[in-house]
Structures are given as C-alpha cells and as structure tokens.
Design a protein around this motif. Structure first.
Motif, PDB file in Angstrom:
ATOM      1  N   GLY A   1      42.074  81.472  68.614  1.00 42.88           N
ATOM      2  CA  GLY A   1      40.655  81.363  68.280  1.00 42.88           C
ATOM      3  C   GLY A   1      40.399  81.065  66.824  1.00 42.88           C
ATOM      4  O   GLY A   1      39.357  80.500  66.472  1.00 42.88           O
ATOM      5  N   ARG A   2      41.344  81.439  65.945  1.00 46.22           N
ATOM      6  CA  ARG A   2      41.171  81.141  64.524  1.00 46.22           C
ATOM      7  C   ARG A   2      41.288  79.645  64.268  1.00 46.22           C
ATOM      8  O   ARG A   2      40.678  79.111  63.346  1.00 46.22           O
ATOM      9  CB  ARG A   2      42.228  81.897  63.710  1.00 46.22           C
ATOM     10  CG  ARG A   2      42.084  81.744  62.197  1.00 46.22           C
ATOM     11  CD  ARG A   2      43.170  82.513  61.478  1.00 46.22           C
ATOM     12  NE  ARG A   2      44.501  81.969  61.777  1.00 46.22           N
ATOM     13  CZ  ARG A   2      45.025  80.942  61.111  1.00 46.22           C
ATOM     14  NH1 ARG A   2      44.336  80.328  60.162  1.00 46.22           N
ATOM     15  NH2 ARG A   2      46.237  80.517  61.411  1.00 46.22           N
ATOM     16  N   GLY A   3      42.089  78.969  65.098  1.00 53.27           N
ATOM     17  CA  GLY A   3      42.281  77.537  64.903  1.00 53.27           C
ATOM     18  C   GLY A   3      41.129  76.706  65.422  1.00 53.27           C
ATOM     19  O   GLY A   3      40.724  75.722  64.802  1.00 53.27           O
ATOM     20  N   ALA A   4      40.585  77.096  66.572  1.00 55.34           N
ATOM     21  CA  ALA A   4      39.462  76.369  67.178  1.00 55.34           C
ATOM     22  C   ALA A   4      38.840  77.259  68.232  1.00 55.34           C
ATOM     23  O   ALA A   4      39.543  77.805  69.082  1.00 55.34           O
ATOM     24  CB  ALA A   4      39.937  75.061  67.790  1.00 55.34           C
ATOM     25  N   GLY A   5      37.529  77.419  68.160  1.00 57.37           N
ATOM     26  CA  GLY A   5      36.846  78.318  69.078  1.00 57.37           C
ATOM     27  C   GLY A   5      35.582  77.716  69.650  1.00 57.37           C
ATOM     28  O   GLY A   5      35.259  76.533  69.416  1.00 57.37           O
ATOM     29  N   PRO A   6      34.821  78.524  70.380  1.00 58.94           N
ATOM     30  CA  PRO A   6      33.600  78.023  71.029  1.00 58.94           C
ATOM     31  C   PRO A   6      32.574  77.449  70.049  1.00 58.94           C
ATOM     32  O   PRO A   6      31.891  76.473  70.372  1.00 58.94           O
ATOM     33  CB  PRO A   6      33.050  79.267  71.739  1.00 58.94           C
ATOM     34  CG  PRO A   6      34.240  80.161  71.917  1.00 58.94           C
ATOM     35  CD  PRO A   6      35.116  79.913  70.750  1.00 58.94           C
ATOM     36  N   LEU A   7      32.458  78.054  68.873  1.00 55.91           N
ATOM     37  CA  LEU A   7      31.463  77.564  67.919  1.00 55.91           C
ATOM     38  C   LEU A   7      31.786  76.140  67.470  1.00 55.91           C
ATOM     39  O   LEU A   7      30.878  75.306  67.330  1.00 55.91           O
ATOM     40  CB  LEU A   7      31.383  78.494  66.708  1.00 55.91           C
ATOM     41  CG  LEU A   7      30.797  79.886  66.968  1.00 55.91           C
ATOM     42  CD1 LEU A   7      30.784  80.712  65.687  1.00 55.91           C
ATOM     43  CD2 LEU A   7      29.383  79.777  67.547  1.00 55.91           C
ATOM     44  N   GLN A   8      33.067  75.864  67.232  1.00 55.99           N
ATOM     45  CA  GLN A   8      33.458  74.499  66.858  1.00 55.99           C
ATOM     46  C   GLN A   8      33.178  73.527  68.001  1.00 55.99           C
ATOM     47  O   GLN A   8      32.689  72.419  67.779  1.00 55.99           O
ATOM     48  CB  GLN A   8      34.941  74.447  66.485  1.00 55.99           C
ATOM     49  CG  GLN A   8      35.262  74.913  65.084  1.00 55.99           C
ATOM     50  CD  GLN A   8      35.509  76.402  65.020  1.00 55.99           C
ATOM     51  OE1 GLN A   8      35.709  77.053  66.046  1.00 55.99           O
ATOM     52  NE2 GLN A   8      35.486  76.949  63.820  1.00 55.99           N
ATOM     53  N   ALA A   9      33.481  73.940  69.226  1.00 54.19           N
ATOM     54  CA  ALA A   9      33.243  73.064  70.376  1.00 54.19           C
ATOM     55  C   ALA A   9      31.758  72.773  70.551  1.00 54.19           C
ATOM     56  O   ALA A   9      31.358  71.635  70.828  1.00 54.19           O
ATOM     57  CB  ALA A   9      33.813  73.704  71.642  1.00 54.19           C
ATOM     58  N   ILE A  10      30.925  73.798  70.379  1.00 60.20           N
ATOM     59  CA  ILE A  10      29.472  73.612  70.512  1.00 60.20           C
ATOM     60  C   ILE A  10      28.953  72.673  69.420  1.00 60.20           C
ATOM     61  O   ILE A  10      28.125  71.792  69.685  1.00 60.20           O
ATOM     62  CB  ILE A  10      28.757  74.972  70.454  1.00 60.20           C
ATOM     63  CG1 ILE A  10      29.078  75.791  71.709  1.00 60.20           C
ATOM     64  CG2 ILE A  10      27.251  74.791  70.302  1.00 60.20           C
ATOM     65  CD1 ILE A  10      28.617  77.233  71.637  1.00 60.20           C
ATOM     66  N   ALA A  11      29.444  72.861  68.192  1.00 61.26           N
ATOM     67  CA  ALA A  11      29.010  71.996  67.091  1.00 61.26           C
ATOM     68  C   ALA A  11      29.394  70.546  67.354  1.00 61.26           C
ATOM     69  O   ALA A  11      28.597  69.624  67.114  1.00 61.26           O
ATOM     70  CB  ALA A  11      29.619  72.482  65.781  1.00 61.26           C
ATOM     71  N   PHE A  12      30.615  70.323  67.872  1.00 59.27           N
ATOM     72  CA  PHE A  12      31.034  68.955  68.157  1.00 59.27           C
ATOM     73  C   PHE A  12      30.184  68.346  69.275  1.00 59.27           C
ATOM     74  O   PHE A  12      29.772  67.186  69.192  1.00 59.27           O
ATOM     75  CB  PHE A  12      32.510  68.917  68.548  1.00 59.27           C
ATOM     76  CG  PHE A  12      33.019  67.522  68.781  1.00 59.27           C
ATOM     77  CD1 PHE A  12      33.295  66.685  67.714  1.00 59.27           C
ATOM     78  CD2 PHE A  12      33.202  67.042  70.069  1.00 59.27           C
ATOM     79  CE1 PHE A  12      33.749  65.394  67.921  1.00 59.27           C
ATOM     80  CE2 PHE A  12      33.656  65.747  70.293  1.00 59.27           C
ATOM     81  CZ  PHE A  12      33.928  64.922  69.218  1.00 59.27           C
ATOM     82  N   GLY A  13      29.925  69.133  70.316  1.00 62.67           N
ATOM     83  CA  GLY A  13      29.047  68.646  71.375  1.00 62.67           C
ATOM     84  C   GLY A  13      27.676  68.278  70.842  1.00 62.67           C
ATOM     85  O   GLY A  13      27.095  67.254  71.234  1.00 62.67           O
ATOM     86  N   GLY A  14      27.138  69.088  69.928  1.00 66.00           N
ATOM     87  CA  GLY A  14      25.845  68.779  69.318  1.00 66.00           C
ATOM     88  C   GLY A  14      25.891  67.497  68.501  1.00 66.00           C
ATOM     89  O   GLY A  14      24.941  66.706  68.517  1.00 66.00           O
TER      90      GLY A  14
END
Length: 279
Positions: free
Chosen positions: A40-53
């Motif tokens: 989760g430190r490398g890539a998590g839900p917040l990063q995925a949501i930001a990319f989707g946005g």
C-alpha cells in the motif's frame, strides 16, 4: 446567427484516444508493480482514484461534446476545456504518482534537473505556467488556434505541460533539489493562482468582445459574444480562486502534520538520550 439547438457530438478521434489508452496501460502496469514492490505504501486506492479522475478530466475535455461546443460556439466552453486540461487533469495525474511508482524514472529526472541547474526551480515553473496561459489568451493567437487544428493541438499540449510544471513543485512525485520550504508553498500557489485569476477578472468585467472568432460563431443559449466572454472570465476566476483556497488549506494541514512529526521525533530522541544517560 442564433441557433436554438447546437450540433454537438462525442469526438472519438484515434489521435486522441490512442495516447489516453497508452497512458492507462502504462499506469496500470506500473501500479501493479509498485504494489508488488511496496504494498500500500507503493500504490494505493487514493492514487488509483486520482488517476481515474485525471483520465475522466481528459476525456471530458477532449472527447466529450465540450470540445465541439468550445470550438464551434462558445468561448466559455473553450475556457472550461482549458481549465480541465491545464489545471485539473495535471493536478490529479501528479497526485496519482507515488515515489515508488516513479522509481524507474527517478534517476533520469534527477539528471535532467542537474542539467537545468538553477532553472529547475518552482519559480521557473510559475513563469512557465503564467507565460503559457497569458500567451495563448492573446486574441490573435487564440483565434488562430481555433481555426487551425495543429495549432489547436499544440495549444492543448502546452496547457497540459504548463499544468504539470505548476503542480510538480508542490506534489513532488520525485523530490526536487530546489524544493519549496517553510511558508514558500503558500506564496507559490498564491502567486500562481492570483496571477491567472487577474486575467479571469479582466474577461469577467470586460464590456468589449476581444476574440473575433467567437463574434462570428453561431450564438446559442441567448449568450452574446460579450456575455459569453464574461462567463468564461468567471469560470477562470472562480476555478483559480477555489483551487487556491483548497490547496492553501492542504498545504497548511501538511505543514502542521510535519511539525507534529518533527516534534514527536525530537521527543523520542530526547527520551533515548535520557535513557542512555540513566543506564
């Protein structure tokens, strides 16, 4: 020439969709690798949501009927498109990049930064941001971009690049040598957003239409060229002001969190020193 119902459609151009699809593929691949490397430190839900946005913002700007509205009818629609391309999409894209995700590019970017020397600074980024934004809003250049597809594509690319340059020093997916410190992030975002909001203010209160292209386009929704320009100015001014407030709150909260972390670290070091003396 009044038009009750504008002709609008989705813009499914392979030249636009292919780079977006490639971007999604690269990010998804690197996201999975970062998860394997650091969880989760490398890539998590917040990063995925930001990319989707970020992708949704780019689709809204380049593929949705907004593109046709901005090109054929309304300066205000074109302004909204530029807000998405030059501000919202770059911000969300950079927020989607953790330092683990960016690890393969870190050394290359560090070499570029060293080569640029003093130019690799936040203040250069502000100059790029404001320079590009004001340059493309010169009426002759703005109208030329509306008439010529290749110049229009260059305009969109430069807006996106300027947005990445603006947000990079604040988000820093890769640490900068000449980073903002102390209260500098607050001054940085205030200068950037205030500088562009001034242009929005001029457009919002102008009683003269400055862009001949939009004087000749068919009129829709009972908006005269001047009213359309005023709405465009309000869109720019409000978006810059809201972004300024939100980012300033975020920077302030982050500064408080860092201050608390530093205080806890000092307390632990002091406790360790006292324990060592007692022993």
């Amino acid at each position: 020439m009044p038009v009750e119902h504008p002709h609008i459609q989705w813009f499914a151009d392979p030249a636009v969709l292919a780079p977006l699809a490639l971007m999604v593929w690269i990010y998804a691949r690197r996201f999975r690798e970062a998860r394997r490397e650091a969880g989760g430190r490398g890539a998590g839900p917040l990063q995925a949501i930001a990319f989707g946005g970020a992708i949704l913002a780019l689709l809204a700007a380049l593929v949705s009927p907004l593109d046709g509205l901005g090109s054929d009818y309304l300066f205000s629609a074109h302004m909204l498109q530029h807000v998405l391309l030059g501000d919202i999409a770059p911000l969300l894209l950079l927020l989607s990049l953790s330092r683990v995700i960016m690890r393969p590019a870190t050394r290359r970017l560090a070499r570029v930064e060293r080569a640029l020397g003093a130019l690799a600074s936040p203040w250069t980024a502000i100059a790029i941001w404001l320079g590009i934004m004001y340059l493309w809003h010169v009426p002759a250049l703005y109208d030329a971009a509306a008439e010529q597809p290749l110049l229009h594509a260059l305009e969109h690319l430069s807006f996106f690049a300027a947005g990445v340059a603006l947000w990079w020093p604040l988000i820093q997916p890769v640490p900068m040598r000449n980073a903002l410190t102390g209260l500098q992030p607050l001054a940085y975002i205030a200068l950037a957003k205030g500088g562009l909001a001034a242009l929005g203010l001029v457009l919002a209160w102008s009683s003269t239409a400055h862009y001949p292209w939009y004087e000749d386009t068919p009129r829709i929704w009972d908006l005269s060229p001047v009213e359309d320009q005023n709405v465009a100015g309000v869109i720019m001014m409000v978006e810059q002001s809201l972004t300024l407030v939100l980012v300033m709150v975020w920077v302030f909260v982050r500064m408080l969190a860092r201050s608390e972390q530093e205080e806890l670290r000092r307390e632990r070091l002091e406790e360790a020193r006292v324990s060592a003396l007692d022993a």
